[in-house]
Write an enzyme that holds these catalytic residues in place. Structure first.
Site, PDB file in Angstrom:
ATOM      1  N   GLY A   1      53.318  46.713  55.563  1.00  0.00           N
ATOM      2  CA  GLY A   1      53.686  45.414  56.124  1.00  0.00           C
ATOM      3  C   GLY A   1      54.209  44.495  55.029  1.00  0.00           C
TER       4      GLY A   1
ATOM      5  CE  LYS B   1      36.051  34.688  44.022  1.00  0.00           C
ATOM      6  NZ  LYS B   1      36.256  34.447  42.568  1.00  0.00           N
TER       7      LYS B   1
ATOM      8  CD  GLU C   1      49.044  38.813  49.462  1.00  0.00           C
ATOM      9  OE1 GLU C   1      50.121  38.219  49.548  1.00  0.00           O
ATOM     10  OE2 GLU C   1      48.035  38.480  50.097  1.00  0.00           O
TER      11      GLU C   1
END
Lengths: 754, 169
Positions: free
Chosen positions: A250, A714, A718
């Site tokens: 994605g 967390k 990325e």
């Protein structure tokens, strides 16, 4: 087929009380290695037709004619849809669909605003016929000169950048900061247009049944998209079912609605049969978003000790002529280094291109690519080791606000990464290291940073009479491992072995799993699933401790713990009972619990929250050809609690490989005369292949965060891109003594300045 | 026009009457024979997602016209495991987390099976990386892919060794 429909042959790695934290292999692994995992375009409902997009070949102007009769004369063509005959939509595509929608091009008129904009759709009995029909339309245009670059685009003041971030932020007195500096370094950096290029092209298989719509499509935001499609087609949201068990990648491009998929749905409505529409690789360079170009400038003031006195980061970000998505690149400088004065500002630039959008680490990747080199240049100017310089400017609190961090193990990342890499042996001067073959060797580093959002999400857990459970949320697995990690969290909360938990996900008719984006899906959907599991256990405990026939009678709700399908007395583990026994005596066929996720607003106010990391790179450069090869890459990351180290490591590797790609390979090149992208394919738009990637190391630095969420997760998806780009660019400088401030770094840039 | 071809796919004979000469092997598998495990990533022979074995060799099925395959033996991802028992390459891909989204995986695995059969990589990870470079993985699972290919190759080699009395037991 999705994982809940097939048993897997995964070994059990479960310790008492918790499945989370274990390096479990992917639950969907067997499906993926046997070809049984079903992606959108693998579906083929009865009576299905194929739709093919006709893309514009000009960047600006209007379509004068299409040879519809030639296309219709081709055998197998069922319909040619153009602005002349397309059925109406119930929402104006020139408006932005709330909350995050973009303006879309769905044949609303004959204007052309970028290359590869859909200008017609051909529907046929076979893919071959539809493809030929599209070719036969032979469009003719009224062409205007395209705006393709900094010198002919229209510059403007962006109101916001990224998704609602401020375009200008100032902390402290920037002029005073520079006045106090003993040294100022300043440089400009360029980042090119990049395209997500998920291996799976955007696809939709749309089937209408009256006013009910079933969609097989890769989608990162199921509920939000279902609501948007309902509005475009004027039907109730409950009539839309999106099935998206697997996405073939994605990276942000499947999070936001785009024109082609709406056209596929529209075509199915118009011809009254199911329709499959799949973009070609070339057609993905335009209507489905990209990482917009940036022209950045960094100005750093330092004092005699090498401490920052001022940090000013400006960025011009390219967007389309008709919508706004400006890469929030400069905002990266608000997150990392301590400075009494910081300013980040952005401008937009309108070009005749498709609207950019979020692409893996939107803003942070481009901004870090510039900032980390600027930091290296400042360290060089101060005669300091780049790590020592970063430590001298370590932000103990958030640089712009002074708020404490919820947790920040960046110092440990620096230490562990540097130790593993051998950074302490790095000579300060560039161009001094050679390998045994005479290649130039360089070592560089960069700091990695990414926010750790927690989005609203919902989940349901059902404990069944046999003591097993069904857990459900409309989550999304685009490769990060949601089928596995989310199930681990649910199993942990339920006190069950992973094998005892059936997990339904990837459908819009399940509880809202939120958005798989912002590296926040595990933290968000995972928290909802965990809370749903805990809700069930609380209900079950309530039944047991109030039942005089239970060995747990009188223990009180908090006096029991769950594990391995049993409730135990907390103070006496010899007293326990299975879930099935408790339910049977209570005459309950099942217990249903629900859970929600969302960040505690008080914590969000009080604390700055990020994941952090440090990346160290070695490159070797052929002194004759100046060809660069990354030969070592070590990343150390601290991102709160790790649910599955095997999957997390894969996320870091993937991000770091995107860093290699950004630094050395990726760039879409447009012809200035036509605006056409000259390398819209995977042969000439370079992404790393296996041979481009060295042996890598990802160090998982422990970090406990009591504030981000109850689970302390967390996000890892990325952050690996950030830091890596700069580390490689800095290593190239260290090898050659040449600063290239334009990405990707190409051998001709080095040859020209050798 | 109509053109009849006969081919064996995963050990099963298929007589196909093609109504169109433009059909590629990839589209034949996916759209006409209900074998969608083989994936289309670029349709240009650039990404390797569509890799299958034709007569034992790894081939981009998107660049191969179905009409040219009369008499061919084709193996796709659906035909690799022995019933429930995964092929060693498939098992190694799971063990080494050699995929994320899974879309390039059928092509990676078929390419790995072909490479091991070619025997050109030896046990050198650099050669494996080079010889697996016709298959792009955008998620970046290359480290796992390289490890998985090497491990599967070792396991397959062990399997082919003559069994000793002990091993046979």
């Amino acid at each position: 087929m999705s994982p809940d429909t097939q048993s897997t042959t995964i070994p059990r790695h479960v310790r008492h009380g918790s499945n989370a934290g274990q390096p479990v292999s992917r639950r969907d692994g067997v499906l993926k290695v046997t070809g049984a995992a079903t992606y959108a375009a693998d579906n083929h409902p009865e009576g299905m037709l194929h739709a093919v997009i006709v893309p514009s070949t000009i960047a600006r102007g209007r379509v004068r004619s299409l040879d519809v009769s030639a296309a219709k004369a081709h055998p197998g063509i069922v319909e040619v849809i153009t602005p002349e005959n397309r059925i109406p939509l119930h929402f104006d595509p020139n408006d932005k669909m709330p909350p995050f929608g973009f303006r879309v091009e769905v044949l609303q008129d004959d204007s052309v605003r970028y290359v590869n904009q859909p200008i017609a759709v051909v529907v046929a009995e076979t893919l071959e016929a539809a493809t030929e029909g599209a070719r036969l339309l032979a469009p003719r245009y009224e062409e205007e000169l395209p705006r393709t670059d900094l010198d002919n685009g229209e510059r403007y003041d962006a109101e916001a950048v990224g998704v609602g971030a401020p375009a200008v932020t100032t902390a402290g007195d920037i002029d005073a900061g520079f006045a106090a500096a003993t040294r100022v370094t300043e440089a400009e950096y360029y980042t090119p247009p990049q395209y997500h290029n998920a291996m799976e092209p955007h696809a939709v298989v749309a089937e209408w049944n009256g006013d009910h719509l079933t969609l097989d499509m890769p989608n990162q935001a199921l509920r939000m998209s279902a609501a948007s499609y309902a509005q475009y087609f004027g039907i109730p949201v409950e009539n839309v079912l999106i099935r998206s068990p697997f996405l073939g990648g994605g990276f942000g491009s499947k999070a936001i609605l785009n024109g082609p998929q709406i056209l596929g749905i529209l075509a199915a409505r118009q011809v009254g049969r199911p329709v499959k529409l799949v973009l070609t690789r070339a057609q993905m360079y335009g209507p489905v978003g990209h990482r917009g170009r940036t022209w950045q400038k960094l100005r750093l003031g330092t004092d005699a000790e090498g401490k920052l006195t001022a940090l000013h980061h400006t960025s011009i970000g390219a967007t389309s002529s008709f919508d706004d998505f400006v890469e929030p690149a400069a905002n990266t400088s608000l997150m990392l280094y301590a400075s009494p004065a910081i300013r980040a500002d952005h401008k937009g630039l309108r070009l005749d291109i498709g609207t950019p959008g979020p692409m893996r680490a939107p803003g942070e990747a481009s901004g870090s690519a510039a900032l980390e080199v600027a930091i290296d240049e400042a360290a060089q100017a101060c005669g300091m080791d780049p790590l020592a310089f970063r430590l001298a400017n370590y932000a103990e609190t958030e640089p712009t606000s002074g708020r404490p961090y919820s947790s920040k193990a960046l110092r440990e990342c620096y230490e562990q990464g540097a130790a593993s890499f051998g950074w302490s042996n790095r000579p300060l001067e560039p161009g001094t290291m050679r390998d045994e073959n005479g290649f130039l060797v360089g070592w560089g580093m960069g700091t990695a940073v990414f926010p750790c959002p927690q989005f609203p999400a919902e989940a349901r857990a059902t404990l069944r009479a046999d003591g097993t459970a069904l857990v459900e949320t409309g989550g999304v697995d685009m490769g990060q491992g949601a089928w596995t990690a989310l199930a681990q969290l649910a199993a942990e909360a339920l006190g069950l072995d992973l094998d005892q938990v059936e997990f339904h996900s990837g459908r819009s008719d399940l509880p809202d799993g939120g958005v798989a984006g912002g590296s926040g899906h595990t933290a968000s959907a995972g928290q909802a699933l965990s809370n749903a599991g805990s809700d069930v256990i609380a209900q079950l405990s309530e039944i047991a401790v109030n039942d005089p026939d239970s060995p747990l009678f009188g223990a009180g709700n908090i006096g029991v713990v769950a594990g391995e399908g049993r409730l135990y007395r907390r103070d006496d583990e010899t007293r326990s009972e299975t879930y099935a026994e408790i339910l049977a005596r209570a005459g309950r066929a099942e217990l249903v619990g629900s859970g929600k996720s969302g960040r505690d607003p008080a914590s969000a106010d009080r604390f700055a929250m990020n994941s952090h990391g440090a990346v160290f790179a070695e490159v070797k450069v052929d002194p004759a050809l100046m060809q660069v090869k990354v030969t070592r890459l070590v990343g150390a990351f601290a991102a709160g609690r790790v649910i599955n180290p095997k999957l997390v490591r894969s996320q870091y590797y993937g991000g770091m490989i995107w860093g290699i790609s950004f630094a050395l390979q990726e760039e879409a090149l447009a012809d200035r005369r036509t605006g056409r992208i000259m390398n819209a394919d995977l042969a000439e738009y370079h992404v790393p292949v296996n041979a481009d990637v060295p042996e890598m190391e990802a160090i998982l630095v422990p970090e406990v965060d009591p504030h981000v969420s109850p689970l302390g997760i967390k996000g890892v998806g990325e952050i690996g891109v950030t830091g890596t780009v700069g580390a490689i660019a800095n290593a190239v400088w260290h090898a050659t003594g040449i600063r290239v401030r334009k990405y990707p770094i190409r051998l001709e840039d080095l040859l020209a300045r050798r | 026009m109509s053109l009849s071809i006969s081919l064996a796919i995963n050990g099963r004979k298929h007589d196909v009457a093609l109504d169109d000469p433009r059909v590629t092997l990839l589209d034949l598998l996916r759209e006409r024979l209900d074998l969608p495990g083989t994936k289309k990533g670029c349709d240009r022979g650039q990404c390797g997602a569509c890799t299958v074995l034709i007569d034992g060799r790894r081939i981009n099925s998107c660049l191969t016209l179905a009409a040219s395959l009369d008499g061919a033996e084709i193996t796709t991802i659906e035909g690799l495991s022995d019933g429930e028992d995964l092929h060693p390459v498939q098992a190694a891909f799971i063990e080494h987390d050699a995929f994320q989204c899974g879309y390039c995986t059928p092509g990676q695995i078929m390419s790995a099976v072909g490479l091991i059969k070619e025997g050109m990589a030896g046990d050198d990870p650099e050669r494996v990386r080079e010889l697996m470079s016709g298959n792009i993985c955008r998620c970046g699972a290359y480290q796992g892919i390289t490890e998985a290919v090497l491990e599967a190759q070792r396991k397959l080699a062990d399997r082919e060794k003559p069994a000793t009395g002990k091993d046979a037991a």
